[in-house]
Design an enzyme around this catalytic site. Sequence first.
Site, short mmCIF file in Angstrom:
data_model
loop_
_atom_site.label_atom_id
_atom_site.label_comp_id
_atom_site.label_asym_id
_atom_site.label_seq_id
_atom_site.Cartn_x
_atom_site.Cartn_y
_atom_site.Cartn_z
N LYS A 270 0.83 -1.21 0.00
CA LYS A 270 0.00 0.00 0.00
C LYS A 270 0.86 1.26 0.00
O LYS A 270 0.36 2.35 -0.24
CB LYS A 270 -0.94 -0.01 1.21
CG LYS A 270 -1.94 -1.16 1.18
CD LYS A 270 -2.72 -1.26 2.48
CE LYS A 270 -3.58 -2.51 2.51
NZ LYS A 270 -4.24 -2.71 3.82
N ALA A 271 2.15 1.08 0.27
CA ALA A 271 3.15 2.13 0.12
C ALA A 271 4.36 1.51 -0.56
O ALA A 271 4.76 0.39 -0.22
CB ALA A 271 3.54 2.72 1.47
#
Length: 301
Positions: A270-271
Amino acid sequence: MEVKEKMSVLELIEQMGGSGVLGAGRMYQATKLLAEVLEDEDTAVFMSVAGPMVPGGLRKVIRDMINNGMIDVLITSGANITHDLLEAFGGRHYKGTKEDDETLCQQGIGRIGDIYTKSEDFEVFEHEITEILTKITEKDKYFSIREFLTKIGNSITDENSILRTASKRNIPIYAPGLIDSMLGLQLWMFKQDNKLHLDASGDMSELSDIVFGSKKVATVILGGGLPKHYALASNLLKGGVDAAIQITMDRGETGSLSGAPLEEAKSWSKAKAGSNLVTVIGDATIIFPLMLAGALEMNKK
């Protein structure tokens, strides 16, 4: 740090930058990152807003950011949308004094910390939103949540409204937890006698198109909860966000998403690996206005 008379916000924040990576140092790092992403035309800014940010004073801050082209996507709770509409319909958030909560209930007052709301304002809200729902469902009965919120935004006249400004500027607002709010309660009541269908999953295709159509994505996260996860998870299929700023008062020891360090998002894609991530611990209603003022001043230098 050195504090002097007549310092600007940026001058104070720059002094904080020399104090290591405690709260003051992180404040500087986050302000610098915010300035960078706001200035970068290749970066789409996803802002997620949880908690009572509209009652807490950030309504016009968020509205102005949308109007000035600083936000490309807003993800928020049904509660913040409700409170935006409450003011759009003429209601207010009142500064209260410490009174017994049972007495407040008898007086028709709801309390958020020392911020009061009046039941009479919510009665106006109920009337006005019912009128809007009746109007927008005259022809269409089926909407994604984003489409639905855009319709509402186009139906109100308050220039300081987040919803109205986003609708005018064609900035999408996503609220995956919309039903968990006073607006959600009104939707349920309206549906007892009327047809209206909201497709929550329908927003994902549009949001994914924005993600894949953006060279880079940065998230600005005020609070945590569902809006935070929606902002990060929407970037999962592209390997995660390129940068993120998080302001939270939640703790990470219990494994909660709200308190989780942003670095944890790398394990879920997600990052991105190498992404620029800064978490500032504190009250977003205090920290974010200072951070934004510093970032805007930084970009003018």
